[in-house]
Design an enzyme around this catalytic site. Structure first.
Site, PDB file in Angstrom:
ATOM      1  N   SER A  22      -7.883   4.136   2.301  1.00 35.07           N
ATOM      2  CA  SER A  22      -8.757   2.944   2.531  1.00 35.07           C
ATOM      3  C   SER A  22      -8.245   1.857   3.306  1.00 35.07           C
ATOM      4  O   SER A  22      -6.893   1.548   3.194  1.00 35.07           O
ATOM      5  CB  SER A  22      -9.246   2.406   0.969  1.00 35.07           C
ATOM      6  OG  SER A  22      -8.892   0.945   1.006  1.00 35.07           O
ATOM      7  N   LYS A  23      -8.900   1.549   4.312  1.00 32.84           N
ATOM      8  CA  LYS A  23      -8.522   0.471   5.164  1.00 32.84           C
ATOM      9  C   LYS A  23      -7.950  -0.815   4.661  1.00 32.84           C
ATOM     10  O   LYS A  23      -7.115  -1.590   4.996  1.00 32.84           O
ATOM     11  CB  LYS A  23      -9.510   0.309   6.370  1.00 32.84           C
ATOM     12  CG  LYS A  23      -8.827  -0.279   7.690  1.00 32.84           C
ATOM     13  CD  LYS A  23      -9.845  -0.431   8.831  1.00 32.84           C
ATOM     14  CE  LYS A  23      -9.252  -1.486   9.706  1.00 32.84           C
ATOM     15  NZ  LYS A  23      -8.375  -1.138  10.566  1.00 32.84           N
ATOM     16  N   ARG A  24      -8.930  -1.120   3.569  1.00 33.47           N
ATOM     17  CA  ARG A  24      -8.722  -2.521   2.976  1.00 33.47           C
ATOM     18  C   ARG A  24      -7.218  -2.471   2.294  1.00 33.47           C
ATOM     19  O   ARG A  24      -6.710  -3.362   2.260  1.00 33.47           O
ATOM     20  CB  ARG A  24      -9.915  -2.610   1.945  1.00 33.47           C
ATOM     21  CG  ARG A  24     -10.843  -3.453   2.245  1.00 33.47           C
ATOM     22  CD  ARG A  24     -11.875  -3.731   1.067  1.00 33.47           C
ATOM     23  NE  ARG A  24     -12.367  -2.550   0.717  1.00 33.47           N
ATOM     24  CZ  ARG A  24     -12.538  -2.338  -0.720  1.00 33.47           C
ATOM     25  NH1 ARG A  24     -11.917  -3.422  -1.446  1.00 33.47           N
ATOM     26  NH2 ARG A  24     -12.893  -1.112  -1.053  1.00 33.47           N
TER      27      ARG A  24
END
Ligand code: GLU
Length: 471
Positions: free
Chosen positions: A239-241
């Protein structure tokens, strides 16, 4: 054989999406099939402005090409779902006629209080439905899940059976008239004659609902190929977040697109031979569904670094220099240092371009170091050897003519000096390298560093080492 990549322009393209696109591309090329690009933009509230451009750019950089799609045409278009809106409604009405879907007039407030839909509208009398529709009461269309069980086969996960009681009467058409992904993917996969549906395993649990739709419409069910998850190194979902790198991030860090693609191909798929470096063209020849694994694979940045390093080493110098020149000139400002010479030194020593600055960081300024650095068992060097060698060789270097200051000459000078003094070459080369760089590992050996630093600076650093060694 026809398959499709169906991105939603709701954000950047993460590595999982890219892996899915890549596997579809490889399967289509391997089987001599057709790869379709379809844009799934029916979730209008979540559209992100430049997401589509980013997706096109990513696919382009990765070398994934399509046979049909928005800018390519084809017999099954339009390939953008928002342009196919009326067709979905027609099919929803057909399902209602066949008793496999129904209008639902429940409002938000009512639904919020429910845990799953309670089917209140499933049995509404025909005249009430007509009256509501005429009066313009907002509605959605829901799938009516029949009783029983649903069994299907996935090429990776095998046979799967679910009790229909676990499946919700999902929304097919939203109140804005747009289809949900869950509906549109079925309609379009059929209308676009998709034979192989490949996608992430997060869709496995919804697949029985899709199959019930295919059946209700009297359509053939496609071949399913669900792909295992890609996890990050801490075992979570990528996940980039949460800080995991996207394709763009990796490019910006200096990874090569072909190395990223090569590495990603090995996430959840094992090649028939045990090699690790493959060109895209080679992958197209050897890809197979049989090689796809069920278990999640972990994205390992160090493994990617290694793959990338292999590509950098194998690259011809001109291309490497074109990529590395900026990094080199940013890292080294010392006058007289030739960026090409530096690039040649680092090419075989780095695994990604972002390592260049660290590899060359000792050139402008000699880092502080401890005389412990001179201790190296394998080279038979220690502080005493270093003191003795440097004391003798510093004046020799100082007397060496500037116009003969070449790597070859200096290497000869140091090894001949060692031989005459009855020392191993390493007993001269190791202390010299440490004195010149202040580091235990450098791109290039002592003679390379002498050339890069030039006579004056080299002699200065040798003398500084002697001071440190108490000479
Ligand atoms: N639009 C869906 C996604 O981006 C496509 C899934 C599928 O391939 O069916 O995840």
């Amino acid at each position: 054989m026809r398959t499709r990549f169906a991105p939603s322009p709701t954000g950047y393209m993460h590595l999982g999406n890219l892996r899915t696109a890549l596997f579809k591309y490889l399967l289509a090329r391997k089987m001599g099939g057709t790869l379709v690009l379809r844009i799934e933009d029916t979730d209008q509230g979540r559209l992100v402005d430049d997401a589509l451009d980013k997706i096109y750019e990513t696919l382009d950089i990765a070398g994934i090409t399509f046979d049909e799609g928005p800018h390519m045409g084809g017999d099954y278009g339009p390939y953008v779902q928002s342009q196919r809106k009326s067709g979905y409604m027609d099919h929803a009405k057909e399902l209602i006629r066949r008793g496999s879907a129904y209008y639902c007039f429940c409002d938000k407030e009512r639904l919020e209080g429910l845990d799953g839909y309670d089917r209140r509208c499933a049995d509404l009398a025909h005249d009430i439905v007509e009256k509501n529709l005429t009066a313009g009461v907002p509605y959605v269309v829901r799938q009516l899940i029949p009783p029983g069980t649903t069994t299907f086969r996935d090429e990776v996960y095998g046979e799967i059976t679910v009790d229909n009681a676990e499946l919700e009467d999902q929304v097919l058409i939203k109140s804005d008239g747009m289809p949900t992904y869950n509906f549109a993917n079925v309609i379009d996969d059929h209308l676009m004659a998709i034979s192989h549906v490949m996608r992430g395993s997060e869709y496995l649990s919804s697949t029985p609902k899709y199959n019930l739709l295919y059946q209700a419409l009297g359509w053939d069910i496609p071949t399913y190929v669900h792909l295992p998850l890609i996890l990050n190194q801490t075992g979570g979902k990528l996940s980039k977040r949460r800080g995991d790198a996207s394709f763009e991030d990796l490019l910006a860090q200096g990874f090569l697109p072909e190395a990223i693609v090569n590495y990603i191909a090995l996430l959840g798929w094992s090649p028939p031979d045990n090699r690790e470096i493959y060109t895209l063209a080679e992958l197209c020849e050897i890809f197979s569904i049989e090689g796809i694994s069920k278990s999640p694979s972990a994205f390992d940045i160090n493994k990617l670094r290694w793959v990338n390093g292999e590509y950098l080493k194998a690259m011809d110098f001109d291309r490497f220099y074109a990529l590395a020149a900026d990094h080199v000139t940013k890292a080294v400002k010392r006058p007289g240092c030739d960026p090409m010479t530096l690039a040649k030194l680092v090419q075989s020593r780095i695994s990604a371009l972002d390592e260049i600055s660290e590899a060359l960081d000792f050139i402008d300024t000699l880092p502080e170091y401890d005389t412990e650095l001179f201790v190296h068992k394998k080279s038979k060097s220690d502080a005493d050897v270093a003191a003795d060698v440097l004391a003798k060789i510093a004046p020799v270097l100082a007397a060496h003519p500037e116009d003969l200051w070449t790597g070859e000459n200096l290497y000869k000078l140091m090894t001949e000096f060692a031989a005459e003094a009855g020392l191993k070459s390493s007993q001269v080369l190791w202390p010299m390298r440490c004195a010149l760089s202040g580091k235990p590992a450098t791109p290039g050996g002592a003679s390379d560093l002498l050339v890069v630093l030039g006579k004056k600076e080299s002699v200065r650093r040798a003398e500084y080492a002697l001071e440190k060694l108490g000479m």
